[in-house]
Design a protein around this motif. Structure first.
Motif, mmCIF file in Angstrom:
data_model
loop_
_atom_site.group_PDB
_atom_site.id
_atom_site.type_symbol
_atom_site.label_atom_id
_atom_site.label_comp_id
_atom_site.label_asym_id
_atom_site.label_seq_id
_atom_site.Cartn_x
_atom_site.Cartn_y
_atom_site.Cartn_z
ATOM 1 N N THR A 255 26.980 -13.469 15.854
ATOM 2 C CA THR A 255 26.540 -13.981 14.550
ATOM 3 C C THR A 255 26.453 -12.892 13.483
ATOM 4 O O THR A 255 25.971 -13.156 12.372
ATOM 5 N N THR A 256 26.909 -11.676 13.796
ATOM 6 C CA THR A 256 26.753 -10.562 12.854
ATOM 7 C C THR A 256 28.079 -9.853 12.617
ATOM 8 O O THR A 256 29.013 -9.946 13.421
ATOM 9 N N LYS A 257 28.151 -9.113 11.509
ATOM 10 C CA LYS A 257 29.350 -8.355 11.160
ATOM 11 C C LYS A 257 28.971 -7.186 10.257
ATOM 12 O O LYS A 257 27.814 -7.052 9.827
ATOM 13 N N ASN A 258 29.946 -6.329 9.966
ATOM 14 C CA ASN A 258 29.789 -5.204 9.048
ATOM 15 C C ASN A 258 28.576 -4.336 9.417
ATOM 16 O O ASN A 258 28.525 -3.810 10.508
ATOM 17 N N TYR A 259 27.596 -4.243 8.519
ATOM 18 C CA TYR A 259 26.441 -3.378 8.775
ATOM 19 C C TYR A 259 25.282 -4.104 9.453
ATOM 20 O O TYR A 259 24.209 -3.520 9.620
ATOM 21 N N GLU A 260 25.471 -5.350 9.839
ATOM 22 C CA GLU A 260 24.384 -6.113 10.434
ATOM 23 C C GLU A 260 24.168 -5.699 11.889
ATOM 24 O O GLU A 260 25.103 -5.607 12.673
ATOM 25 N N ASP A 283 21.971 -0.988 15.456
ATOM 26 C CA ASP A 283 21.804 -1.095 14.011
ATOM 27 C C ASP A 283 22.303 0.184 13.349
ATOM 28 O O ASP A 283 22.058 1.279 13.859
ATOM 29 N N HIS A 284 23.007 0.043 12.219
ATOM 30 C CA HIS A 284 23.478 1.219 11.496
ATOM 31 C C HIS A 284 22.337 1.934 10.784
ATOM 32 O O HIS A 284 22.352 3.152 10.643
ATOM 33 N N ILE A 354 38.261 2.497 5.302
ATOM 34 C CA ILE A 354 37.021 3.197 5.634
ATOM 35 C C ILE A 354 35.932 2.162 5.856
ATOM 36 O O ILE A 354 35.561 1.427 4.946
ATOM 37 N N LYS A 355 35.449 2.087 7.083
ATOM 38 C CA LYS A 355 34.463 1.067 7.431
ATOM 39 C C LYS A 355 33.609 1.551 8.590
ATOM 40 O O LYS A 355 33.983 2.486 9.297
#
Length: 415
Positions: A255-260, A283-284, A354-355
Motif C-alpha cells: 500500500t506504499t510507494k516512494n518515500y512512504e 522508513d526513509h 534519481i529516486k
C-alpha cells in the motif's frame, strides 16, 4: 555487444545462491567458484593488486595513467544471488530485436513474460534481451554489475588514450542476505568514494535508501484441554494475531510507494504455547523510523500489561535490531560524487532517474563505514524471480557510464 553477452552468461551459469541460515562467509561454498573465476579474469585483463581474502572478497586496481593526482574511485558489485528463488542450472535465453509482444519463457510450463503485466518491457522494443527459461532466476542482480565493471576495466586497459585516475574494483559475497559489507576492508580498498553497480532500470542513480530494522516477537501461552479451557487457556497464536491487527493497515509494502515507510510481517510460526512473529520496519525518514519502533514497543507493552496478572510475567518478548540506515546522511556532504555520475549519464544521452531506493544496499553500510557509495543502474528488471530479464544495451550503457565517470574525474580534477 556479443562480448558482454558471453561474459554475462559465463557468470550467471555459475550457481552462487547465498544462504541466510549459514554462519560462514561466504554463506555457501559454491560462491567461491565464481569468486576464483573473477580473480583469474581480472589478472588476464591486466589489473594490478588482484587479491581474494579468506572471506572471498575480490579486489583489484587499475592504476592511474595521469601525471597528476585525482581522487580514487571504486566500483562494487556482488556475486551471490538471492535464496528467494533458485539460481541453479540457469539457462539464459536471448531475444534479439524484441518486438514488444509476449515472450514465451517456457512453452511446456506456459510461463510468459508479457508487457501487459511488466510494462517496462516496452522501453526496450528493438533491443536484445536476456531472459530466463522460466524455471530459475537470471542472476542479473548482480552479475550484470560485475559484467559491466569487468568490461569497463578491460576497455580502459585496452584504450590507454582515455585518461583516468586510480580505479578500484571489489566483488563481494552474501549481499542478498544482508552481509555483503560485513567483512569489506574499506582501508585496504583505498577509494575516496565508490559506486555500487546494482540498480535496475537504465538511468537509475540512487543515494537514498530506507532506514531498516528487523523485529522478532515471541508470544507465550498456556495449553489446557479445550473442553475445560475457560479462563485458563492462553493461545499464543491469537495473541500474535492481536498484535498484527494493531499494525496500520495502510502502511504495508503493498500500500506504499516512494518515500512512504511500512511495517511488513514476514513470518509467523506458532502453536498454542509458543508463537514467533517476525517483521521488518522501513522508513526513509529517521524520525519516523524511530517512531515506528516505538509504536511496536508500545503495542507489546500493552499486551504484556493486560496479561501480567494472569500469566505472571511478560507474555511477549520483543527484540528489535537495526539493520542499516539511510545513506543520504553520509552522501549529502559529498554530493559532488552524485553530480559526477549524473553528468556522466547526461553526456551519454541517458536521462538520470534519481529516486530513493525502497530497500537496502551494500552502499548504505559502506557509506556508514567511511566509503560514500551511491548506486548506479545495472540494467536488470524483475529481480529475484523467473521473470527476470536484462537488456544488453542497458549493460553496454552502464559500461560507458563507468568509463565516463573515470574520464570526467580526471578532467575535473586536472591541476
Amino acid at each position: 555487444m556479443q562480448h558482454i553477452i558471453d561474459r554475462f552468461i559465463g557468470y550467471v551459469t555459475v550457481d552462487t545462491e547465498s544462504d541466510p541460515e549459514s554462519n560462514t562467509t561466504p554463506s555457501t561454498a559454491k560462491q567461491w567458484d565464481l569468486a576464483n573465476k573473477l580473480v583469474e579474469e581480472l589478472k588476464q585483463i591486466g589489473l594490478s593488486d588482484v587479491s581474494i581474502d579468506d572471506k572471498s572478497y575480490v579486489m583489484a586496481t587499475l592504476p592511474s595513467n595521469l601525471d597528476y593526482e585525482v581522487p580514487t574511485i571504486g566500483f562494487v558489485s556482488h556475486f551471490d544471488t538471492t535464496p528467494d528463488f533458485t539460481g541453479k542450472d540457469v539457462k539464459p535465453q536471448i531475444v534479439k530485436n524484441y518486438d514488444g509482444g509476449d515472450i514465451v519463457l517456457n512453452k511446456e510450463l506456459n510461463i510468459v513474460l508479457s508487457p501487459s503485466y511488466f510494462k517496462d518491457l516496452l522501453l526496450y522494443k528493438g533491443q536484445t534481451l536476456i531472459t530466463t527459461d522460466g524455471t530459475t532466476l537470471l542472476g542479473a542482480d548482480d552479475k550484470a554489475g560485475i559484467t559491466e565493471i569487468m568490461t569497463a576495466m578491460e576497455y580502459l586497459v585496452q584504450n590507454p588514450q582515455i585518461k583516468h585516475g586510480t580505479l578500484k574494483v571489489c566483488f563481494t559475497p552474501d549481499e542478498e542476505i544482508g552481509r555483503g559489507a560485513d567483512h569489506f576492508d574499506v582501508e585496504k580498498f583505498g577509494a575516496d568514494w565508490a559506486y555500487t553497480m546494482d540498480g535496475s532500470q537504465i538511468g537509475e542513480l540512487e543515494y537514498e535508501n530506507f532506514n531498516a530494522a528487523g523485529v522478532k516477537i515471541r508470544f507465550k501461552g498456556k495449553s489446557v484441554h479445550p473442553g475445560y479451557a475457560k479462563g485458563k487457556m492462553i493461545n499464543s497464536m491469537l495473541l500474535a494475531n492481536k498484535f498484527i491487527s494493531k499494525l496500520p493497515k495502510d502502511e504495508t509494502p503493498e500500500t506504499t510507494k516512494n518515500y512512504e515507510g511500512f511495517f511488513h510481517v514476514t513470518n509467523i510460526q506458532g502453536s498454542i504455547e509458543d508463537t514467533l512473529v517476525q517483521l521488518i520496519i522501513r522508513d526513509h525518514n529517521r524520525n519516523k523510523f524511530e517512531k515506528r519502533k516505538e509504536y511496536v514497543e508500545e503495542v507489546v507493552a500493552k499486551i504484556n500489561k493486560k496479561y501480567q496478572k494472569q500469566f505472571g510475567e511478560d507474555i511477549a518478548i520483543l527484540e528489535i535490531k537495526d539493520q542499516y540506515y539511510n545513506m543520504r546522511d553520509k552522501v549529502a556532504p559529498v554530493m559532488h560524487i552524485v553530480k559526477l555520475a549524473e553528468q556522466a549519464m547526461k553526456e551519454l544521452n541517458i536521462k538520470p532517474l534519481i529516486k530513493p531506493i525502497r530497500g537496502g544496499t551494500d552502499g548504505s553500510r559502506l557509506s556508514f563505514m567511511g566509503l560514500p557509495c551511491p548506486n548506479i543502474f545495472a540494467g536488470g528488471h524483475n529481480f529475484h524471480g523467473k521473470y527476470e530479464y536484462v537488456p544488453v544495451e542497458s549493460m553496454q550503457k552502464a559500461v560507458e557510464v563507468i568509463v565516463k565517470i573515470a574520464e570526467l574525474n580526471a578532467i575535473q580534477n586536472k591541476k
